[in-house]
Design a protein around this motif. Sequence first.
Motif, mmCIF file in Angstrom:
data_model
loop_
_atom_site.group_PDB
_atom_site.id
_atom_site.type_symbol
_atom_site.label_atom_id
_atom_site.label_comp_id
_atom_site.label_asym_id
_atom_site.label_seq_id
_atom_site.Cartn_x
_atom_site.Cartn_y
_atom_site.Cartn_z
ATOM 1 N N GLY A 52 0.807 -1.226 0.000
ATOM 2 C CA GLY A 52 0.000 0.000 0.000
ATOM 3 C C GLY A 52 0.833 1.267 0.000
ATOM 4 O O GLY A 52 0.661 2.143 -0.864
ATOM 5 N N PRO A 53 1.769 1.405 0.972
ATOM 6 C CA PRO A 53 2.631 2.596 0.973
ATOM 7 C C PRO A 53 3.416 2.778 -0.315
ATOM 8 O O PRO A 53 3.616 3.899 -0.775
ATOM 9 N N TYR A 56 1.058 4.165 -2.881
ATOM 10 C CA TYR A 56 0.666 5.517 -2.449
ATOM 11 C C TYR A 56 1.767 6.530 -2.765
ATOM 12 O O TYR A 56 1.512 7.596 -3.326
ATOM 13 N N THR A 59 2.129 7.224 -6.434
ATOM 14 C CA THR A 59 1.110 8.167 -6.888
ATOM 15 C C THR A 59 1.487 9.595 -6.521
ATOM 16 O O THR A 59 1.355 10.516 -7.341
ATOM 17 N N HIS A 76 5.724 4.837 7.506
ATOM 18 C CA HIS A 76 4.886 3.814 6.881
ATOM 19 C C HIS A 76 5.498 2.414 7.012
ATOM 20 O O HIS A 76 4.815 1.420 6.752
ATOM 21 N N GLN A 101 -3.674 -2.154 2.270
ATOM 22 C CA GLN A 101 -3.506 -1.869 0.846
ATOM 23 C C GLN A 101 -4.731 -1.177 0.265
ATOM 24 O O GLN A 101 -4.615 -0.186 -0.455
ATOM 25 N N TYR A 104 -4.747 2.447 1.421
ATOM 26 C CA TYR A 104 -3.770 3.265 0.691
ATOM 27 C C TYR A 104 -4.215 3.511 -0.751
ATOM 28 O O TYR A 104 -4.001 4.597 -1.293
ATOM 29 N N PHE A 105 -4.831 2.508 -1.374
ATOM 30 C CA PHE A 105 -5.337 2.700 -2.738
ATOM 31 C C PHE A 105 -6.412 3.777 -2.768
ATOM 32 O O PHE A 105 -6.478 4.576 -3.706
ATOM 33 N N PHE A 107 -6.705 6.377 -0.714
ATOM 34 C CA PHE A 107 -6.065 7.687 -0.579
ATOM 35 C C PHE A 107 -5.321 8.079 -1.858
ATOM 36 O O PHE A 107 -5.285 9.256 -2.230
ATOM 37 N N ALA A 108 -4.719 7.097 -2.527
ATOM 38 C CA ALA A 108 -4.043 7.381 -3.800
ATOM 39 C C ALA A 108 -5.047 7.842 -4.846
ATOM 40 O O ALA A 108 -4.770 8.755 -5.634
ATOM 41 N N TYR A 109 -6.224 7.213 -4.856
ATOM 42 C CA TYR A 109 -7.290 7.619 -5.778
ATOM 43 C C TYR A 109 -7.707 9.066 -5.511
ATOM 44 O O TYR A 109 -7.933 9.842 -6.451
ATOM 45 N N LEU A 138 -5.045 1.237 -10.146
ATOM 46 C CA LEU A 138 -5.423 1.140 -8.737
ATOM 47 C C LEU A 138 -6.608 0.199 -8.545
ATOM 48 O O LEU A 138 -6.628 -0.612 -7.617
#
Length: 327
Positions: A52-53, A56, A59, A76, A101, A104-105, A107-109, A138
Amino acid sequence: MLFGALLINSQKQSRSLVLLFAFQGCVCAFNLLEGLGFSSYLITPAFTLLYGPMIYFFTLSITGKQPFKTSHYAVHLIPAVISLAFTHYTQAIILLGSLSQLGYFYFAYGILKRYHKQLMHARSDAESLKLKWLIKALFIFAIIVVFDLLRMNVQPITPLDLKMHWYLLNEILLLLMFSFLLFHTIKNSFQFEPVTLSEESAAEQTDSADEQLAQQIFSTIDGLIINESLYRQPRLSLNDLANQTGLGSKEISWAINSTTGNNFCEYINQHRVNDVKREIEQDSPQKLSLIELAFQAGFNSKSTFNAVFKKETGLTPSQFKKQTQKN
């Protein structure tokens, strides 16, 4: 993959992807060692807390939000380090890693959505610069995570042959996803340009600003864009207008947004559509094709031209042309 990693290693915003490749290589190596019995202590469950990190920070890096620095990963890493002491609770660690994961996905979105909004307020070629491929990646990664979580939970009752084939399929899917990320990172690195946070908030001043001042600024900007045909520049940006007028980019964005109700990209594309419509209606003896008219007006891709034209007119370019000729 190694050759591709070497290609992007020189690009600051892409180095986190190189780190992701190295991490996946370590995961594969430890999985092999544990599978062959060379390691009596499980380590790989803790790695689920690192995927996940990695995504992230990739991104963040690719959108220019944060320069890549190893120190940014420190906090992280803590959950993964702590989990090393509890890897005998394998299923629990894997569950926590999978939930991590997905978080984190998410937050990346959110970062990508804000980045796209910034682009629309800052650049006339925003549609071609959007990282839609990363959003797709993602979502596919999230599906792989759920798929792998299912695999991990049914391992105790899964026959050895099925277990091995399932693991191989998972690794193939990850390899394909990393190849997808590598391909698009290389493909888009040449047109990549970061967008500053100040440009994102430029359109948020409309409530407290003077409407008359906004109209005056817009009149100046609109006249310049029309008289100089600046909309025909495919990569026209707020900063370009700011340099030509001496006004601030935030002022220009605010004036356009409060006067027209559109962001900068939408406003410029309206001028481009109107330019194409005029050329079609005039039935110029040059007899340029629709795509040639689109590029002449400032569009830099056929798909963007078609989508924007239909949004503005309700017709595709070819439908508009046929209707015009018929009338």
